[in-house]
Design a protein around this motif. Sequence first.
Motif, short mmCIF file in Angstrom:
data_model
loop_
_atom_site.label_atom_id
_atom_site.label_comp_id
_atom_site.label_asym_id
_atom_site.label_seq_id
_atom_site.Cartn_x
_atom_site.Cartn_y
_atom_site.Cartn_z
N HIS A 11 -4.09 1.33 -7.92
CA HIS A 11 -4.55 -0.06 -7.87
C HIS A 11 -3.37 -0.98 -7.61
O HIS A 11 -2.22 -0.64 -7.92
CB HIS A 11 -5.26 -0.46 -9.17
N LEU A 12 -3.67 -2.13 -7.02
CA LEU A 12 -2.64 -3.09 -6.64
C LEU A 12 -3.05 -4.48 -7.10
O LEU A 12 -4.19 -4.90 -6.89
CB LEU A 12 -2.47 -3.09 -5.11
N MET A 13 -2.13 -5.18 -7.74
CA MET A 13 -2.37 -6.56 -8.14
C MET A 13 -1.51 -7.47 -7.27
O MET A 13 -0.33 -7.19 -7.06
CB MET A 13 -2.00 -6.73 -9.63
N VAL A 31 0.84 -1.20 0.00
CA VAL A 31 0.00 0.00 0.00
C VAL A 31 0.88 1.25 0.00
O VAL A 31 0.61 2.23 -0.71
CB VAL A 31 -0.96 -0.01 1.21
N ARG A 32 1.96 1.21 0.77
CA ARG A 32 2.89 2.35 0.80
C ARG A 32 3.49 2.61 -0.58
O ARG A 32 3.60 3.76 -1.02
CB ARG A 32 4.00 2.08 1.81
N GLU A 35 -8.92 -4.89 2.96
CA GLU A 35 -9.22 -3.92 4.03
C GLU A 35 -8.33 -2.67 3.91
O GLU A 35 -8.82 -1.54 3.94
CB GLU A 35 -8.95 -4.64 5.36
N ARG A 36 -7.03 -2.89 3.74
CA ARG A 36 -6.09 -1.76 3.69
C ARG A 36 -6.19 -0.99 2.37
O ARG A 36 -5.99 0.23 2.35
CB ARG A 36 -4.66 -2.27 3.92
N CYS A 37 -6.47 -1.68 1.29
CA CYS A 37 -6.63 -0.99 0.00
C CYS A 37 -7.87 -0.11 0.02
O CYS A 37 -7.84 1.03 -0.46
CB CYS A 37 -6.71 -2.00 -1.14
N GLU A 38 -8.96 -0.64 0.56
CA GLU A 38 -10.19 0.16 0.64
C GLU A 38 -9.96 1.42 1.47
O GLU A 38 -10.39 2.51 1.10
CB GLU A 38 -11.32 -0.68 1.26
N ALA A 39 -9.25 1.26 2.60
CA ALA A 39 -8.98 2.42 3.47
C ALA A 39 -8.12 3.46 2.76
O ALA A 39 -8.22 4.66 3.04
CB ALA A 39 -8.29 1.94 4.74
N ALA A 40 -7.28 3.01 1.83
CA ALA A 40 -6.36 3.93 1.15
C ALA A 40 -6.88 4.38 -0.21
O ALA A 40 -6.20 5.10 -0.94
CB ALA A 40 -4.99 3.26 0.98
N GLY A 41 -8.08 3.92 -0.58
CA GLY A 41 -8.64 4.29 -1.88
C GLY A 41 -7.93 3.63 -3.05
O GLY A 41 -7.83 4.18 -4.14
#
Length: 380
Positions: free
Chosen positions: A273-275, A263-264, A292-298
């Motif tokens: 976006h992250l794959m 995420v960082r 959870e962490r991706c949603e929190a970070a948009g």
Amino acid sequence: MADLRDEPLVLGIETSCDETGVGVVRGTTLLADAVASSVDEHARFGGVVPEVASRAHLEAMVPTIDRALKEAGVSARDLDGIAVTAGPGLAGALLVGVSAAKAYAYALGKPLYGVNHLASHICVDQLEHGPLPEPTMALLVSGGHSSLLLATDITSDVRPLGATIDDAAGEAFDKVARVLNLGFPGGPVIDRYAREGDPAAIAFPRGLTGPRDAAYDFSFSGLKTAVARWIEARRAAGEEVPVRDVAASFQEAVVDVLTRKAVRACKDAGVDHLMIGGGVAANSRLRALAQERCEAAGIRLRVPRPKLCTDNGAMVAALGAEMVARNRAASDWDLSADSSLPVTDPHVPGTSQPHGHGHGHGHGHSHDHVHEVSKENLYS
């Protein structure tokens, strides 16, 4: 590129470790994904034995290719190209796949594409969620690799941002499972036990998370040692080892670091976006915490279904189809397996096509270096 056909039809061969994977892909559509695993043959050794893996690939190769073609409902002659993992991986295992791919490509008069195992793990997500955005941030976690990669073009430009400096995440799962006497491979069994344990029961260390540590690199060796010592201390004191709590706490330490750093990296690079790919991406807790962490970070998360996360031929075919669609140069007949092929080389392009006859898209025109007779006689 829909000039002579709608989308490229490519067969992919994957033999980097202990799975003989053969996939057939048309564009970004998966037609077949056949796998022959030799994992049971390695289980009694507690890890993958390269010689055993290579022999298993030899035995499984032709039947698995036949099965994939049958499942896809296509003839080998219909293919627009054959892709194969050229590296990284176990040298002997890779050689079996590369040799087989050369033989089929030569016999059929089709272009050959030697592709990168890690880039294939990223590209496979196209089969699940459609074309990859560019650039794509990818977290690849498997038995041999833990890497953060930025792919601006999956066929030509993949940049490593961080990697494991010792044990890969999957390797740590295997070693901890061995200490807990849970068998091999460790990933699925630890995931299963962890569901019934308390992830906060034991405070295991989070490697390379200090302010002076490399922001995107990973280290799981210290964690593995800490878990082993904790278990040894309990056993030495004659106390029972709470297997489920150990599994859950260890797993939490791994996925906490993986997701935090991924995420960082997305935030730092301005990628929304992250794959996540590789065998460990099949882990249920990694998927949940990443979401959870991706949603929190948009950040939008893309994770292929578990079967496409572990090593398979579909991922190789997916990258091969992308090579054909983007008109990348095919590989030469002297293509070799490279056990340490860098991820900065998504594929191994040829340099010595005679008279400017690159393989192109493999439609219609024959290649000077493929005997016409071979097309009809070698593969019937």
